[in-house]
Design an enzyme around this catalytic site. Structure first.
Site, PDB file in Angstrom:
ATOM      1  CD  GLU A 135      25.615 -64.884 -54.778  1.00  0.00           C
ATOM      2  OE1 GLU A 135      25.674 -63.434 -55.168  1.00  0.00           O
ATOM      3  OE2 GLU A 135      25.460 -65.064 -53.746  1.00  0.00           O
ATOM      4  CB  CYS A 180      35.384 -95.546 -65.302  1.00  0.00           C
ATOM      5  SG  CYS A 180      33.973 -94.467 -64.860  1.00  0.00           S
ATOM      6  CB  CYS A 224      34.616 -92.853 -62.054  1.00  0.00           C
ATOM      7  SG  CYS A 224      36.257 -93.415 -62.864  1.00  0.00           S
ATOM      8  CE  LYS A 266      35.836 -91.223 -57.076  1.00  0.00           C
ATOM      9  NZ  LYS A 266      36.697 -90.799 -57.863  1.00  0.00           N
ATOM     10  CG  HIS A 321      21.957 -63.576 -54.088  1.00  0.00           C
ATOM     11  ND1 HIS A 321      22.993 -63.456 -53.710  1.00  0.00           N
ATOM     12  CD2 HIS A 321      21.461 -63.096 -53.343  1.00  0.00           C
ATOM     13  CE1 HIS A 321      22.801 -63.073 -51.961  1.00  0.00           C
ATOM     14  NE2 HIS A 321      21.752 -62.894 -51.639  1.00  0.00           N
ATOM     15  CD  GLU A 355      38.735 -89.071 -55.820  1.00  0.00           C
ATOM     16  OE1 GLU A 355      38.780 -88.528 -56.388  1.00  0.00           O
ATOM     17  OE2 GLU A 355      38.902 -90.241 -56.563  1.00  0.00           O
ATOM     18  CE1 TYR A 386      41.894 -86.105 -60.065  1.00  0.00           C
ATOM     19  CE2 TYR A 386      44.078 -86.240 -60.594  1.00  0.00           C
ATOM     20  CZ  TYR A 386      43.676 -86.156 -60.263  1.00  0.00           C
ATOM     21  OH  TYR A 386      42.514 -84.709 -61.275  1.00  0.00           O
TER      22      TYR A 386
HETATM   23  P1  NDP Z   1      48.235 -90.186 -58.207  1.00  0.00           P
HETATM   24  O1  NDP Z   1      49.752 -90.176 -59.151  1.00  0.00           O
HETATM   25  O2  NDP Z   1      47.472 -89.478 -58.413  1.00  0.00           O
HETATM   26  O3  NDP Z   1      48.907 -89.253 -57.204  1.00  0.00           O
HETATM   27  C1  NDP Z   1      49.994 -90.562 -56.860  1.00  0.00           C
HETATM   28  C2  NDP Z   1      50.178 -91.006 -55.845  1.00  0.00           C
HETATM   29  O4  NDP Z   1      51.618 -92.094 -54.759  1.00  0.00           O
HETATM   30  C3  NDP Z   1      51.715 -89.453 -55.451  1.00  0.00           C
HETATM   31  O5  NDP Z   1      50.991 -88.832 -54.045  1.00  0.00           O
HETATM   32  C4  NDP Z   1      53.054 -89.877 -55.748  1.00  0.00           C
HETATM   33  O6  NDP Z   1      53.602 -88.857 -54.979  1.00  0.00           O
HETATM   34  C5  NDP Z   1      52.760 -91.233 -55.148  1.00  0.00           C
HETATM   35  N1  NDP Z   1      54.126 -92.125 -55.281  1.00  0.00           N
HETATM   36  C6  NDP Z   1      54.450 -92.567 -56.459  1.00  0.00           C
HETATM   37  N2  NDP Z   1      55.356 -93.148 -56.239  1.00  0.00           N
HETATM   38  C7  NDP Z   1      55.067 -93.655 -55.105  1.00  0.00           C
HETATM   39  C8  NDP Z   1      56.887 -94.514 -54.535  1.00  0.00           C
HETATM   40  N3  NDP Z   1      57.261 -95.191 -54.495  1.00  0.00           N
HETATM   41  N4  NDP Z   1      56.403 -94.027 -53.024  1.00  0.00           N
HETATM   42  C9  NDP Z   1      55.497 -93.237 -52.597  1.00  0.00           C
HETATM   43  N5  NDP Z   1      54.746 -92.183 -52.520  1.00  0.00           N
HETATM   44  C10 NDP Z   1      54.545 -92.920 -54.346  1.00  0.00           C
HETATM   45  O7  NDP Z   1      47.971 -91.459 -58.799  1.00  0.00           O
HETATM   46  P2  NDP Z   1      46.675 -92.310 -58.053  1.00  0.00           P
HETATM   47  O8  NDP Z   1      46.975 -93.641 -57.688  1.00  0.00           O
HETATM   48  O9  NDP Z   1      45.836 -91.595 -57.244  1.00  0.00           O
HETATM   49  O10 NDP Z   1      45.578 -92.357 -58.767  1.00  0.00           O
HETATM   50  C11 NDP Z   1      45.286 -92.575 -60.623  1.00  0.00           C
HETATM   51  C12 NDP Z   1      45.288 -91.860 -61.197  1.00  0.00           C
HETATM   52  O11 NDP Z   1      43.699 -92.195 -61.111  1.00  0.00           O
HETATM   53  C13 NDP Z   1      45.008 -90.419 -61.645  1.00  0.00           C
HETATM   54  O12 NDP Z   1      46.040 -89.746 -62.121  1.00  0.00           O
HETATM   55  C14 NDP Z   1      43.959 -90.121 -62.039  1.00  0.00           C
HETATM   56  O13 NDP Z   1      44.415 -89.711 -63.608  1.00  0.00           O
HETATM   57  C15 NDP Z   1      43.150 -91.209 -62.121  1.00  0.00           C
HETATM   58  N6  NDP Z   1      42.326 -90.414 -61.097  1.00  0.00           N
HETATM   59  C16 NDP Z   1      40.990 -89.738 -61.285  1.00  0.00           C
HETATM   60  C17 NDP Z   1      40.297 -89.912 -60.467  1.00  0.00           C
HETATM   61  C18 NDP Z   1      39.553 -88.249 -59.997  1.00  0.00           C
HETATM   62  O14 NDP Z   1      39.232 -87.649 -61.086  1.00  0.00           O
HETATM   63  N7  NDP Z   1      38.612 -88.126 -59.182  1.00  0.00           N
HETATM   64  C19 NDP Z   1      40.183 -90.291 -59.133  1.00  0.00           C
HETATM   65  C20 NDP Z   1      40.891 -91.713 -58.689  1.00  0.00           C
HETATM   66  C21 NDP Z   1      41.430 -91.829 -60.168  1.00  0.00           C
HETATM   67  P3  NDP Z   1      53.989 -87.927 -55.793  1.00  0.00           P
HETATM   68  O15 NDP Z   1      53.269 -87.031 -55.858  1.00  0.00           O
HETATM   69  O16 NDP Z   1      55.489 -87.200 -54.864  1.00  0.00           O
HETATM   70  O17 NDP Z   1      54.614 -87.603 -56.767  1.00  0.00           O
END
Ligand code: NDP
Length: 463
Positions: free
Chosen positions: A444, A43, A48, A51, A439, A184, A180
């Protein structure tokens, strides 16, 4: 207990581990914590916090453009990547110091070292080549990006870790993933002037979110000239003679970019930790298996945060740490509550959301009403910005309970934090209705949506 060196040894100095160590030490427990890299964990060091700083940096071009409508003439703006990276580094170093000081100030001992389990009560401090013993052990080693070794040329790709510290801002980037991190960073790089292509395997980005949010964000990102290719994956990455990368996509296209970033989920950090030696059970993804109280199959060993692959969010790890302290040291067994967690995607526009999406609610409840408002936020009007905001409430017709609240637009994350209280408290739509509007705000709208835009009965849309 007295026969061990420590009452608690924590492996991993991220948000969860540091909280468990600091609070336990504050109770007078003899506590040590080991971190092999930098205190603060994902984080603070490479997640976080940096980022969000980069999100702020990437928003300035739009602020400059919007200023004209408010009468300002802004001279040509120039961006310096190295300045941003250096200032980010300073802030991260400050926070890292605070994390470390927090533990030491509470009486905990800090080891700058990798630590591994030798058995259920013995820990090896690698940097000092010695072992120590502890009554209770907490594993909070977090996770790391999925390396996607199946992708030919994966060694040419970067992950979010490296993205923060690139020696120079790329001219063009391909980001793989639709979660995410991918979304982002696509917005961050685009905002900083990088030609950005997002490549996602599914039919719509952000698979775990409400469809209106997903579509609305997708459309807005495309309007800003972020290319989004759905139903597409990278099949190979080659380094060209000029140093750039060829990314071969499943749709037959070849992208030429300076960086290819993989954001395909994160995996738990459990390798070579000595879990086998201590008898700690792991699951399919390598995650540490825990019970409702974050206890592993070994009575005195606990695990919290991303290493357990429950909900990969900082506040969740911190909450799990606090529950652990109650359970282990205050004789007050406390289960972490993972239900109804507000979350935000710091895209541009932002997403803020809590509770059930329309699709989820329609499979679980017989009849739901959807209240939805889409409008141009006031601040976009003089700016001449054609970007709309969307707000949505998902309501159970039978009980009037608000099951989900979803916002797409400026400050959506801030709104979701407060909406989280209302949804968690299981408030009804009538409670929203009898709340006076504030407002003029965008929020709102959340208390002035009197008529459902549509309803869903037994999974079918009606009205
Ligand atoms: P996410 O789980 O959010 O997303 C992973 C993405 O990768 C999904 O779109 C998934 O597709 C895709 N994917 C997974 N495996 C493959 C593959 N073999 N080939 C192609 N696409 C694939 O993970 P992130 O890495 O973005 O982030 C990790 C975690 O970190 C998040 O789950 C979140 O909990 C946390 N995080 C939170 C943030 C926040 O609160 N703002 C910011 C950044 C991270 P599909 O959807 O089809 O499964």
């Amino acid at each position: 207990m007295g026969s061990y060196d420590y009452d608690l040894f924590v492996i991993g100095g991220g948000s969860g581990g540091v909280r468990a160590a600091r609070i336990s030490a504050g109770l007078g427990k003899r506590v040590a914590i080991a971190e092999e890299f930098r205190f603060g964990g994902t984080c603070v060091i490479r997640g976080c916090v940096p980022k969000k700083l980069y999100v702020y940096a990437s928003q300035f071009p739009e602020h400059f453009a919007d200023a004209a409508g408010y009468g300002w003439t802004v001279p040509e703006a120039r961006f310096d990547w190295q300045t941003l990276v250096a200032n980010k580094d300073k802030e991260i170093a400050r926070l890292e110091g605070l994390y470390r000081k927090g533990v030491e100030g509470s009486g905990g001992q800090v080891f700058q070292s990798r630590a591994t389990l030798v058995d259920a009560h013995t820990i090896r401090i690698e940097a000092e080549d010695r072992t120590v013993t502890a009554d209770q052990i907490m594993i909070a080693t977090g996770g790391r990006p999925n390396p996607h070794l199946a992708l030919p040329g994966h060694e040419h790709c970067i992950f979010s870790n490296e993205a923060f510290d690139l020696p120079e801002l790329p001219g063009a980037i391909m980001i793989a993933g639709g979660g995410y991190i991918a979304v982002e960073f696509a917005n961050i790089f685009h905002g900083l002037g990088v030609e950005t292509t997002l490549v996602y395997r599914g039919r719509e980005i952000l698979s775990r979110f409400d469809m209106d949010l997903r579509r609305g964000l997708h459309e807005t990102m495309e309007k800003k000239d972020i290319r989004i290719l759905c139903h597409t994956v990278g099949e190979a990455v080659d380094r060209r003679d000029d140093g750039r990368l060829d990314v071969h996509l499943s749709n037959g296209e070849r992208l030429v970019v300076d960086q290819a970033m993989l954001a395909l989920g994160r995996i738990p950090n459990t390798e070579n930790l000595g879990l086998g030696e201590a008898g700690v059970e792991t699951g399919k993804m390598g995650e540490i298996v825990v019970d409702d109280f974050s206890r592993t199959n070994i009575e005195n060993i606990w695990a919290i945060g991303d290493v357990t692959n429950r909900v990969q969010l900082t506040p969740v790890a911190i909450h799990e740490a606090m529950c652990f302290v109650e359970t282990a040291f205050k004789n007050n067994p406390t289960r972490p509550d993972h239900d109804t967690i507000a979350t935000a995607v710091f895209s541009q526009p932002e997403i803020g959301t809590v509770g059930l999406s329309e699709d989820e609610a329609s499979t679980r409840f017989e009849e739901i009403d959807i209240y939805r408002a889409a409008f141009r936020p006031m601040r976009n009007i003089l700016a001449g910005r054609d970007e709309r905001m969307m707000m949505k409430l998902v309501v159970d017709r039978a009980t009037d309970r608000v099951l989900g609240a979803h916002v797409l637009g400026p400050d959506a994350g801030e709104m979701a934090q407060l909406l989280g209280i209302a949804v968690k408290a299981r408030l009804g739509k009538q409670d929203f209705d009898r709340t006076m509007a504030l407002h003029p705000t965008a929020a709102e709208e959340l208390v002035t949506m009197y008529k459902p835009s549509h309803s869903i009965r037994n999974g079918e849309r009606v009205g």
